[in-house]
Write an enzyme that holds these catalytic residues in place. Sequence first.
Site, PDB file in Angstrom:
ATOM      1  N   GLY A 140       5.730   8.559   3.123  1.00 54.05           N
ATOM      2  CA  GLY A 140       6.441   8.002   4.264  1.00 54.05           C
ATOM      3  C   GLY A 140       7.503   7.071   3.717  1.00 54.05           C
ATOM      4  N   GLN A 155      13.862   0.439   3.492  1.00 58.60           N
ATOM      5  CA  GLN A 155      13.504   0.638   2.083  1.00 58.60           C
ATOM      6  C   GLN A 155      14.644   1.222   1.255  1.00 58.60           C
ATOM      7  OE1 GLN A 155       9.528   2.625   3.039  1.00 58.60           O
ATOM      8  NE2 GLN A 155       9.088   1.513   1.147  1.00 58.60           N
ATOM      9  N   CYS A 186       2.698   0.912  -1.323  1.00 63.52           N
ATOM     10  CA  CYS A 186       4.032   1.045  -0.722  1.00 63.52           C
ATOM     11  C   CYS A 186       5.050   1.271  -1.833  1.00 63.52           C
ATOM     12  CB  CYS A 186       4.364  -0.232   0.044  1.00 63.52           C
ATOM     13  SG  CYS A 186       6.010  -0.233   0.770  1.00 63.52           S
ATOM     14  N   LEU A 187       6.029   2.145  -1.584  1.00 67.00           N
ATOM     15  CA  LEU A 187       7.072   2.412  -2.587  1.00 67.00           C
ATOM     16  C   LEU A 187       7.828   1.134  -2.949  1.00 67.00           C
ATOM     17  CD1 LEU A 187       8.650   5.719  -1.186  1.00 67.00           C
ATOM     18  CD2 LEU A 187       6.997   5.488  -3.056  1.00 67.00           C
ATOM     19  N   HIS A 204       1.934   1.871   8.950  1.00 64.61           N
ATOM     20  CA  HIS A 204       2.635   1.317   7.775  1.00 64.61           C
ATOM     21  C   HIS A 204       4.159   1.377   7.970  1.00 64.61           C
ATOM     22  CE1 HIS A 204       2.982   0.603   3.319  1.00 64.61           C
ATOM     23  NE2 HIS A 204       4.170   1.128   3.567  1.00 64.61           N
ATOM     24  N   GLU A 205       4.658   2.542   8.407  1.00 64.99           N
ATOM     25  CA  GLU A 205       6.121   2.699   8.528  1.00 64.99           C
ATOM     26  C   GLU A 205       6.679   1.897   9.698  1.00 64.99           C
ATOM     27  OE1 GLU A 205       7.409   3.755   5.960  1.00 64.99           O
ATOM     28  OE2 GLU A 205       5.673   4.814   5.148  1.00 64.99           O
ATOM     29  N   HIS A 237       7.175  -1.605   8.684  1.00 66.88           N
ATOM     30  CA  HIS A 237       8.417  -1.806   7.920  1.00 66.88           C
ATOM     31  C   HIS A 237       9.576  -2.129   8.855  1.00 66.88           C
ATOM     32  CE1 HIS A 237       7.840  -1.070   3.688  1.00 66.88           C
ATOM     33  NE2 HIS A 237       7.204   0.069   3.884  1.00 66.88           N
TER      34      HIS A 237
HETATM   35 CO    CO Z   1       5.958   1.090   2.584  1.00 69.41          CO
END
Ligand code: CO
Length: 160
Positions: free
Chosen positions: A45, A50, A88-89, A130-131, A134
């Site tokens: 995701g 990001q 998370c990225l 999660h997304e 963000h």
């Molecule tokens: Co994330």
Amino acid sequence: MAKEIVIWPAKVLTTPAKPATDFGPELEKLLEELEASMTEAEGIGIAAPQIGVPLRVALIAPEGLTAFEIVNPEVIHSEGPISLQEGCLSVPGQFEQTPRFQKVRVRFQDRKGEWHEQEAEGRLAHVFQHEIDHLDGLVFVEKLSQLKRALIRDRMKKLK
Ligand code: CO
């Protein structure tokens, strides 16, 4: 084209994103960039902040499950508190047990501006939460203890 992933606690990741209002070619380009960036980073995701874009747009693509493009999403119902291992990225290499909900109902627009509602549970519900977080300027580390958050902040500084 894939963009560089922004690392927490950059300001774009800690500030609520703005609603997307343009459902034309610019949104399509953003969705393509998100997909390329997510694929390159091997994520499940990704949210527009990001890659440095402060708009309420994200992709949800857990392995083996239906993928979603979500624009201006919101969680309209949640139930079943649960704790899940999360990463998370934007916080590379860090994985922690994080409070979430087992089931959610979400409302979002697609790239044409049409509204949809979706029930999700398990892994899919986890990625939706999660997304969408963000887009509200929240990374999962904000849900951890102050001590853990401080440790992770130090590790992210050392990455630079
Ligand atoms: Co994330």
